[in-house]
Scaffold this motif. Structure first.
Motif, short mmCIF file in Angstrom:
data_model
loop_
_atom_site.label_atom_id
_atom_site.label_comp_id
_atom_site.label_asym_id
_atom_site.label_seq_id
_atom_site.Cartn_x
_atom_site.Cartn_y
_atom_site.Cartn_z
N ARG A 68 80.36 97.84 18.69
CA ARG A 68 81.16 98.76 19.51
C ARG A 68 80.49 100.12 19.50
N ASP A 69 80.32 100.70 20.68
CA ASP A 69 79.71 102.01 20.84
C ASP A 69 80.80 103.07 20.66
N GLU A 73 83.34 103.65 23.65
CA GLU A 73 84.25 102.61 23.18
C GLU A 73 84.04 101.27 23.88
N THR A 74 82.83 101.01 24.38
CA THR A 74 82.51 99.71 24.97
C THR A 74 81.95 98.80 23.89
N SER A 103 84.30 96.53 28.81
CA SER A 103 84.69 97.92 29.00
C SER A 103 85.68 98.35 27.92
N ALA A 104 85.86 99.64 27.76
CA ALA A 104 86.75 100.18 26.71
C ALA A 104 88.18 99.69 26.87
N ASP A 105 88.64 99.51 28.12
CA ASP A 105 90.02 99.06 28.34
C ASP A 105 90.14 97.55 28.51
N SER A 106 89.05 96.82 28.32
CA SER A 106 88.99 95.35 28.44
C SER A 106 89.34 94.86 29.85
N GLU A 107 89.23 95.73 30.85
CA GLU A 107 89.51 95.34 32.23
C GLU A 107 88.30 94.69 32.90
N PHE A 137 86.78 90.12 35.87
CA PHE A 137 87.97 90.95 35.68
C PHE A 137 89.08 90.01 35.20
N PRO A 138 89.22 89.85 33.88
CA PRO A 138 90.08 88.79 33.33
C PRO A 138 91.55 88.89 33.70
#
Length: 187
Positions: A68-69, A73-74, A103-107, A137-138
């Protein structure tokens, strides 16, 4: 020299000294704090289940390596396996690649290098998609690619450049250079 001349000389020297001091202090801005190249955390040989806002499984992730960066936050992955549940029947989309990114928001998930997506891998209604790059895009159950894509179903093979996919309904739209090959199945 009159007292006015002396006062003028003193004020001129004071003005020059204060200007030089202000200019000198402005030039000494502190260096920005160094950003670390280190990860917040690293996971090895793990399985992670991500839940949606209703507490239902959004996706399952397995991989030999994740880091994790801390800056954005990715998450970056090596050899990820994503399992996206289908809405009915307990089936999953099985997505695999050489590398991945979340992505940071898991989108959004990005899969790169030898990407293979299989629907219902153990059943007879399986669909297989192969490409070199895929955005997924899960939560929306959508995917897209700008690379060459091959989609195989029993009796049909489709190839093209670029794709938009609705994974929930198993609808695919190849955007250019589309070729389809139909081979009837024996009954």
């Amino acid at each position: 020299m009159s007292w006015r001349g002396a006062l003028f000389a003193v004020l001129l020297v004071a003005a020059i000294a204060s200007g030089w001091s202000a200019w000198h202090q402005r030039a000494e801005t502190p260096a920005p704090a160094a950003v670390s190249d280190r990860s917040d955390y690293v996971l090895e040989d793990f399985e992670l289940v991500s839940l949606d806002k209703d507490g239902q499984e959004a996706f399952t992730l397995r991989a030999p390596h994740l880091h994790r960066d801390p800056a954005d936050e990715t998450m970056s992955l090596r050899e990820p396996v994503f399992l996206l549940p289908e809405e009915e029947g307990g089936h999953y989309w099985d997505l695999r690649a050489a590398t991945g990114w979340i992505s940071a928001d898991s989108e959004e998930m990005r899969l790169d290098g030898d990407v293979v997506a299989v629907s219902d891998p153990t059943g007879d209604r399986g669909m297989r998609m192969e490409t070199q790059a895929l955005q997924v895009f899960p939560r929306q159950r959508r995917a897209r690619s700008n690379a060459a894509v091959t989609i195989t179903q029993p009796g049909t093979t489709m190839q093209g450049i670029g794709m938009e996919a609705d994974l929930a309904d198993k609808r695919f739209q190849l955007t250019s250079k589309v070729q389809t090959r139909y081979v009837p199945t024996r009954r």
